[in-house]
Design an enzyme around this catalytic site. Structure first.
Site, short mmCIF file in Angstrom:
data_model
loop_
_atom_site.label_atom_id
_atom_site.label_comp_id
_atom_site.label_asym_id
_atom_site.label_seq_id
_atom_site.Cartn_x
_atom_site.Cartn_y
_atom_site.Cartn_z
N THR A 163 73.16 51.16 120.33
CA THR A 163 74.34 50.91 121.17
C THR A 163 75.52 51.61 120.49
O THR A 163 75.37 52.18 119.41
CB THR A 163 74.61 49.40 121.30
OG1 THR A 163 74.76 48.86 119.98
CG2 THR A 163 73.47 48.69 122.01
N HIS A 219 66.63 51.31 110.57
CA HIS A 219 67.67 51.09 109.57
C HIS A 219 67.06 50.34 108.39
O HIS A 219 66.34 49.36 108.59
CB HIS A 219 68.82 50.28 110.18
CG HIS A 219 69.94 50.05 109.22
ND1 HIS A 219 70.81 51.05 108.85
CD2 HIS A 219 70.31 48.95 108.52
CE1 HIS A 219 71.68 50.57 107.97
NE2 HIS A 219 71.40 49.30 107.76
N ARG A 273 82.79 66.08 117.99
CA ARG A 273 81.46 65.47 118.05
C ARG A 273 80.85 65.58 119.44
O ARG A 273 79.64 65.74 119.59
CB ARG A 273 81.53 64.01 117.59
CG ARG A 273 81.76 63.89 116.10
CD ARG A 273 81.44 62.50 115.60
NE ARG A 273 82.39 61.52 116.05
CZ ARG A 273 82.11 60.23 116.24
NH1 ARG A 273 80.89 59.79 116.03
NH2 ARG A 273 83.03 59.39 116.64
N ASP A 294 74.48 50.48 113.99
CA ASP A 294 73.39 49.60 113.51
C ASP A 294 73.47 48.20 114.12
O ASP A 294 73.34 47.19 113.44
CB ASP A 294 73.44 49.50 111.96
CG ASP A 294 73.28 50.86 111.29
OD1 ASP A 294 72.59 51.71 111.86
OD2 ASP A 294 73.85 51.05 110.22
N SER A 316 60.13 61.51 106.55
CA SER A 316 58.87 60.76 106.37
C SER A 316 58.62 59.80 107.53
O SER A 316 57.47 59.59 107.94
CB SER A 316 58.85 60.03 105.02
OG SER A 316 59.77 58.97 104.99
#
Ligand code: GRF
Length: 201
Positions: free
Chosen positions: A140, A108, A64, A144, A15
């Site tokens: 960074t 966030h 990752r 958060d 959204s």
């Protein structure tokens, strides 16, 4: 001069991605990226003629950096100047973050520095906060934690559940994120503050 291009990273319904698409000029969002092919926002982007890239993180397991190398490879197909994380549920490595230093932002659902991480609405209720909200910040290496580019707050109301509070915050996310990104595209980095007024509990 070509306008800066955006990539929006999502893992779910998207959204906020839709709000960003609606809030910038047509064509500014060059690609929607997801780690999940079933993310609702991917189908929506395709239906709306926006390029998509799906990179499933699962085959990469603990690798990752390998997952991110694939993202970087796919991003190179598009003309991207700024990455907007919008409900992207993978933590990015310091290497990827460094590569996009100053060119990646996140939204966030809390008034940072309060409530980094998950379950932010429950934590705000448990703390008895009178106001809660959302933050757009630069990304960074710490979760958060980057410099704040904008915040929007809403009242916490008597009888709120995590769901009702999340819905009120999400409404503000949809106003805050496009507004901050528009300002960034114009070169403004002073923090933006929006507030939804109402009775606090
Ligand atoms: C939003 O609350 C965002 O702040 C958080 O994840 C949620 C994503 O929602 N990071 P959507 O996919 O944009 O609807």
């Amino acid at each position: 001069m070509t306008r800066p291009g955006l990539a929006v990273f999502i893992s779910g319904g998207g959204s906020n991605m839709k709000a960003l698409v609606a809030g910038v000029r047509a064509g500014d969002v060059r690609v929607v990226v997801s780690n999940d092919a079933t993310a609702g926002g991917i189908a929506w982007a395709k239906e709306n003629g926006i390029a998509t890239e799906v990179i499933d993180h699962r085959p990469f397991g603990e690798d990752r950096a390998g997952f991110e190398a694939q993202i970087t490879h796919r991003l190179a197909r598009h003309d991207v100047d700024l990455i907007c994380l919008a409900g992207f549920m993978r933590v990015l490595t310091a290497g990827f973050v460094a590569h996009w230093d100053g060119r990646m932002v996140n939204i966030h659902p809390s008034l940072l520095p309060k409530y980094k991480g998950l379950h932010t609405h429950q934590r705000a209720l448990d703390a008895g906060d009178a106001r809660h909200g959302c933050t757009v910040h630069r990304v960074t290496a710490a979760l958060d934690d980057g410099p704040i580019l904008g915040q929007a707050s809403v009242p916490v109301l008597a009888g709120d559940t995590p769901q009702t509070l999340a819905a009120r915050v999400l409404g503000m996310e949809h106003r805050l994120y496009p507004a901050v990104v528009q300002r960034l595209l114009q070169g403004t980095t002073d923090p933006l503050h929006l507030s939804f007024e109402g009775e606090s509990r």
